[in-house]
Design a protein around this motif. Structure first.
Motif, short mmCIF file in Angstrom:
data_model
loop_
_atom_site.label_atom_id
_atom_site.label_comp_id
_atom_site.label_asym_id
_atom_site.label_seq_id
_atom_site.Cartn_x
_atom_site.Cartn_y
_atom_site.Cartn_z
N UNK A 1 8.66 -5.72 3.15
CA UNK A 1 7.27 -6.00 2.79
C UNK A 1 6.34 -5.84 3.99
N UNK A 2 6.77 -6.32 5.16
CA UNK A 2 5.95 -6.19 6.37
C UNK A 2 5.77 -4.73 6.76
N UNK A 3 6.82 -3.94 6.66
CA UNK A 3 6.73 -2.52 6.99
C UNK A 3 5.81 -1.81 6.01
N UNK A 4 5.91 -2.14 4.74
CA UNK A 4 5.07 -1.51 3.74
C UNK A 4 3.60 -1.87 3.94
N UNK A 5 3.32 -3.11 4.24
CA UNK A 5 1.95 -3.55 4.49
C UNK A 5 1.40 -2.87 5.74
N UNK B 1 9.00 0.65 0.37
CA UNK B 1 8.53 -0.04 -0.83
C UNK B 1 9.62 -0.20 -1.87
N UNK B 2 10.61 0.68 -1.87
CA UNK B 2 11.71 0.55 -2.82
C UNK B 2 12.58 -0.68 -2.52
N UNK B 3 12.57 -1.17 -1.29
CA UNK B 3 13.41 -2.30 -0.92
C UNK B 3 12.69 -3.64 -1.00
N UNK B 4 11.43 -3.64 -1.45
CA UNK B 4 10.70 -4.90 -1.63
C UNK B 4 11.25 -5.58 -2.88
N UNK B 5 11.42 -6.89 -2.77
CA UNK B 5 11.91 -7.65 -3.91
C UNK B 5 10.76 -8.41 -4.54
N UNK B 6 10.79 -8.52 -5.85
CA UNK B 6 9.78 -9.28 -6.55
C UNK B 6 8.72 -8.40 -7.20
N UNK C 1 3.05 7.34 5.66
CA UNK C 1 3.01 7.13 4.21
C UNK C 1 4.41 7.27 3.60
N UNK C 2 5.16 8.25 4.04
CA UNK C 2 6.53 8.41 3.52
C UNK C 2 7.40 7.22 3.92
N UNK C 3 7.25 6.76 5.16
CA UNK C 3 8.00 5.57 5.60
C UNK C 3 7.66 4.35 4.74
N UNK C 4 6.37 4.13 4.50
CA UNK C 4 5.96 3.01 3.64
C UNK C 4 6.45 3.16 2.22
N UNK C 5 6.44 4.39 1.71
CA UNK C 5 6.92 4.62 0.34
C UNK C 5 8.40 4.32 0.22
N UNK C 6 9.18 4.75 1.21
CA UNK C 6 10.62 4.48 1.19
C UNK C 6 10.90 2.99 1.29
N UNK D 1 0.50 2.38 -4.60
CA UNK D 1 -0.46 2.69 -3.54
C UNK D 1 0.06 3.79 -2.60
N UNK D 2 1.33 3.71 -2.23
CA UNK D 2 1.89 4.74 -1.37
C UNK D 2 2.01 6.07 -2.11
N UNK D 3 2.33 6.02 -3.40
CA UNK D 3 2.40 7.25 -4.18
C UNK D 3 1.03 7.91 -4.30
N UNK D 4 -0.01 7.10 -4.53
CA UNK D 4 -1.37 7.64 -4.60
C UNK D 4 -1.77 8.25 -3.26
N UNK D 5 -1.39 7.60 -2.18
CA UNK D 5 -1.69 8.15 -0.85
C UNK D 5 -0.99 9.49 -0.65
N UNK D 6 0.24 9.61 -1.06
CA UNK D 6 0.95 10.89 -0.95
C UNK D 6 0.30 11.96 -1.83
N UNK D 7 -0.17 11.57 -3.01
CA UNK D 7 -0.84 12.53 -3.89
C UNK D 7 -2.16 13.01 -3.28
#
Length: 127
Positions: free
Chosen positions: A9-13, A62-67, A55-60, A76-82
């Motif tokens: 979560x911290x890495x994604x934020x 994001x798959x490991x965030x729980x909840x 963005x790719x790092x955050x997207x990856x 949000x990361x997918x929109x950024x990549x788009x």
């Protein structure tokens, strides 16, 4: 640093905050590009690869965030990549559309048009 990368979560934020900051820098330099066109090109060449990696790092991660926070961060990361992909597509598409040497070249009217415009009464117009 190990604890930071273990918490997805911290890495994604952090990735999202860095991405938004870099987008703001790109927009700011784009708005100032009238004055500093060469600097804008240099900044884009430096910032876009960093933005893609972050963005790719955050997207990856994001798959490991729980909840329930997983879906908004993935979105949000997918929109950024788009947005990045579409921007790169536009840049490549319009690369040869209006070459720089033709944008600032003053063109005069051919002699026939000059005579017609002079006859109408709107003589020395340049387009």
């Amino acid at each position: 640093m190990e604890k930071f990368f273990k918490d997805a979560l911290k890495v994604s934020i952090a990735s999202l905050v860095i991405s938004i900051t870099l987008y703001i820098v790109i927009i700011a330099f784009f708005l100032l590009s009238v004055v500093t066109a060469n600097i804008f090109g240099t900044v884009i060449k430096i910032i876009v690869p960093i933005l893609i990696l972050v963005t790719i790092l955050g997207f990856i991660y994001s798959f490991f965030i729980k909840g329930k926070q997983k879906i908004p961060f993935l979105t949000l990361h997918f929109v950024s990549l788009c947005v990045l992909s579409f921007g790169i597509y536009l840049a490549v598409s319009f690369q040869g559309f209006a070459p720089y040497k033709y944008l600032h070249k003053k063109r005069t009217l051919c002699s026939y048009r000059q005579r017609v415009f002079k006859f109408i009464g709107i003589g020395g117009i340049r387009y």
